[in-house]
Design an enzyme around this catalytic site. Structure first.
Site, PDB file in Angstrom:
ATOM      1  CB  SER A 142      68.827 -13.098 -14.423  1.00  0.00           C
ATOM      2  OG  SER A 142      69.713 -12.267 -15.295  1.00  0.00           O
ATOM      3  CE1 TYR A 155      69.526 -10.097  -9.868  1.00  0.00           C
ATOM      4  CE2 TYR A 155      70.887 -10.319 -11.899  1.00  0.00           C
ATOM      5  CZ  TYR A 155      69.522 -10.210 -11.576  1.00  0.00           C
ATOM      6  OH  TYR A 155      68.341 -10.305 -12.133  1.00  0.00           O
TER       7      TYR A 155
HETATM    8  N1  LIG Z   1      65.093  -5.738 -15.374  1.00  0.00           N
HETATM    9  C1  LIG Z   1      65.980  -6.601 -15.801  1.00  0.00           C
HETATM   10  O1  LIG Z   1      66.951  -6.314 -16.876  1.00  0.00           O
HETATM   11  C2  LIG Z   1      66.134  -8.279 -15.486  1.00  0.00           C
HETATM   12  C3  LIG Z   1      66.693  -9.359 -16.261  1.00  0.00           C
HETATM   13  C4  LIG Z   1      66.538 -10.447 -15.899  1.00  0.00           C
HETATM   14  C5  LIG Z   1      65.995 -10.806 -14.842  1.00  0.00           C
HETATM   15  N2  LIG Z   1      65.339 -10.004 -14.004  1.00  0.00           N
HETATM   16  C6  LIG Z   1      64.774 -10.398 -12.859  1.00  0.00           C
HETATM   17  O2  LIG Z   1      63.283 -10.448 -13.003  1.00  0.00           O
HETATM   18  C7  LIG Z   1      62.547  -9.906 -11.803  1.00  0.00           C
HETATM   19  C8  LIG Z   1      61.786  -8.560 -11.938  1.00  0.00           C
HETATM   20  O3  LIG Z   1      62.533  -7.571 -11.925  1.00  0.00           O
HETATM   21  P1  LIG Z   1      62.164  -6.260 -12.790  1.00  0.00           P
HETATM   22  O4  LIG Z   1      63.245  -6.299 -14.037  1.00  0.00           O
HETATM   23  O5  LIG Z   1      60.817  -6.211 -13.043  1.00  0.00           O
HETATM   24  O6  LIG Z   1      62.542  -5.165 -11.663  1.00  0.00           O
HETATM   25  P2  LIG Z   1      61.493  -3.910 -10.918  1.00  0.00           P
HETATM   26  O7  LIG Z   1      60.864  -3.370 -11.781  1.00  0.00           O
HETATM   27  O8  LIG Z   1      62.627  -3.372  -9.896  1.00  0.00           O
HETATM   28  O9  LIG Z   1      60.646  -5.076 -10.027  1.00  0.00           O
HETATM   29  C9  LIG Z   1      60.974  -5.700  -9.030  1.00  0.00           C
HETATM   30  C10 LIG Z   1      59.813  -6.183  -8.200  1.00  0.00           C
HETATM   31  O10 LIG Z   1      60.024  -7.197  -7.133  1.00  0.00           O
HETATM   32  C11 LIG Z   1      59.480  -6.564  -5.821  1.00  0.00           C
HETATM   33  N3  LIG Z   1      60.233  -6.850  -4.703  1.00  0.00           N
HETATM   34  C12 LIG Z   1      61.573  -6.725  -4.449  1.00  0.00           C
HETATM   35  N4  LIG Z   1      62.154  -6.877  -3.073  1.00  0.00           N
HETATM   36  C13 LIG Z   1      60.873  -7.418  -2.631  1.00  0.00           C
HETATM   37  C14 LIG Z   1      60.613  -8.137  -1.288  1.00  0.00           C
HETATM   38  N5  LIG Z   1      61.577  -8.048  -0.470  1.00  0.00           N
HETATM   39  N6  LIG Z   1      59.355  -8.410  -1.113  1.00  0.00           N
HETATM   40  C15 LIG Z   1      58.251  -8.167  -2.196  1.00  0.00           C
HETATM   41  N7  LIG Z   1      58.645  -7.985  -3.304  1.00  0.00           N
HETATM   42  C16 LIG Z   1      59.593  -7.517  -3.474  1.00  0.00           C
HETATM   43  C17 LIG Z   1      59.207  -5.012  -6.107  1.00  0.00           C
HETATM   44  O11 LIG Z   1      58.263  -4.228  -5.266  1.00  0.00           O
HETATM   45  P3  LIG Z   1      58.438  -3.717  -4.113  1.00  0.00           P
HETATM   46  O12 LIG Z   1      59.683  -2.718  -4.043  1.00  0.00           O
HETATM   47  O13 LIG Z   1      57.015  -2.884  -3.901  1.00  0.00           O
HETATM   48  O14 LIG Z   1      58.407  -4.611  -2.856  1.00  0.00           O
HETATM   49  C18 LIG Z   1      59.072  -4.965  -7.556  1.00  0.00           C
HETATM   50  O15 LIG Z   1      57.716  -5.135  -7.733  1.00  0.00           O
HETATM   51  C19 LIG Z   1      63.700  -9.824 -10.666  1.00  0.00           C
HETATM   52  O16 LIG Z   1      63.854 -11.297 -10.093  1.00  0.00           O
HETATM   53  C20 LIG Z   1      64.798  -9.602 -11.326  1.00  0.00           C
HETATM   54  O17 LIG Z   1      66.173 -10.248 -10.808  1.00  0.00           O
HETATM   55  C21 LIG Z   1      65.268  -8.451 -14.381  1.00  0.00           C
END
Ligand SMILES: NC(=O)c1ccc[n+]([C@@H]2O[C@H](COP(=O)([O-])OP(=O)(O)OC[C@H]3O[C@@H](n4cnc5c(N)ncnc54)[C@H](OP(=O)(O)O)[C@@H]3O)[C@@H](O)[C@H]2O)c1
Length: 262
Positions: A142, A155
């Site tokens: 991130s 985070y």
């Molecule tokens: N959105 C942003 O602004 C942003 C920016 C930079 C980086 N990121 C990073 O990108 C990645 C994906 O985020 P996203 O934005 O796509 O968020 P999201 O829509 O909330 O998706 C997160 C995913 O992670 C899974 N997850 C969470 N805890 C888990 C666990 N203990 N075991 C297995 N799966 C787990 C969730 O599935 P379940 O709940 O079904 O387990 C979900 O599929 C993350 O690492 C986040 O930190 C996000």
């Protein structure tokens, strides 16, 4: 250096939502078999219906549970057993308060998911890649690893771990032909903010009021591009953010909305 065969599967963690689901769809569109891992099995089943049983295999597992991850990968059907790509994407942020008001349970959940989860999946997949002589690990970091913002304390630190782990892995894997990439997005509209704010839709929506955020597909495009480079090219780091985002949580021409700061 061996290219990853087209029949070799991609393990995408966090495939039930956001970036992970978009990455799974994009890779399957290129006829790549995808193993989608997350906790919510119903969501994974939906994705299997959409993509098809030949190209998508759901694994309902918590990345924090190293034994469960290893057991799930040992029990894969033959078509999905050769894992050439690992996308360590599962992750979350909990809480938005300054460090002195943060809940230790939130810190623990972030550390266990964003750090231990990445380590557990990497450890489970690496021996297979090393034995095969090909592989590519893409870790979702991130911009929070580089640019501090109010409430980003633990985070951002977990994502700094992800970035450094990626660089260190790449160094340790020298001579193996395996590649490692860290993709670092800025603000993207997924379920990420909803999770961070414990399901508060209004607060989550307010975060994106003053800008056009990245979409899950924008991030999937970056991941797919990294994976598509020829085998002699290792993309180390990619940082992408909305044009209107000024690094941390700054927006061009506007202060951070009050609803977000609270
Ligand atoms: N959105 C942003 O602004 C942003 C920016 C930079 C980086 N990121 C990073 O990108 C990645 C994906 O985020 P996203 O934005 O796509 O968020 P999201 O829509 O909330 O998706 C997160 C995913 O992670 C899974 N997850 C969470 N805890 C888990 C666990 N203990 N075991 C297995 N799966 C787990 C969730 O599935 P379940 O709940 O079904 O387990 C979900 O599929 C993350 O690492 C986040 O930190 C996000």
């Amino acid at each position: 250096m061996k290219s990853i065969p087209q029949a070799s599967a991609a393990l995408v963690t966090g495939a039930s939502s956001g970036f992970g689901a978009a990455i799974a769809r994009s890779l399957a569109k290129e006829s790549r078999p995808v193993i989608g891992l997350a906790r919510r099995s119903a969501r994974l089943e939906q994705l299997r219906e959409e993509i098809g049983v030949d190209l998508f295999h759901p694994v309902a597992v918590d990345v924090r549970d190293a034994d469960a991850v290893a057991a799930a990968l040992d029990g894969l059907p033959e078509r999905f057993a050769d894992i050439g790509i690992l996308v360590n994407n599962a992750g979350l942020s909990k809480g938005f308060g300054p460090v002195q008001h943060a809940a230790s349970a939130d810190w623990q959940e972030m550390v266990e998911t964003n750090i231990n989860g990445v380590l557990n999946c990497t450890r489970a997949v690496l021996p297979r890649m090393l034995a095969a002589g090909y592989g590519h690990i893409v870790n979702l970091g991130s911009i929070a690893a580089s640019y501090p913002y109010l409430g980003g304390n633990v985070y951002g630190a977990t994502k700094a771990f992800v970035r450094q782990l990626s660089l260190n892995l790449r160094t340790d894997l020298d001579g193996t032909g395996l590649r490692v990439t860290c993709v670092e997005p800025g603000m993207a509209e997924t379920e990420f903010a909803l999770v961070r704010y414990d399901g508060d839709q209004d607060r989550a929506r307010a975060l994106y009021e003053n800008l056009t955020p990245l979409s899950a597909e924008d991030v999937a495009n970056a991941v797919v591009w990294c994976l598509a480079q020829p085998v002699h090219v290792n993309v180390n780091l990619i940082e992408l953010m909305p044009t209107q985002q000024l690094f941390g949580l700054g927006f061009s021409g506007a202060a951070v909305p009050e609803k977000v700061r609270k």
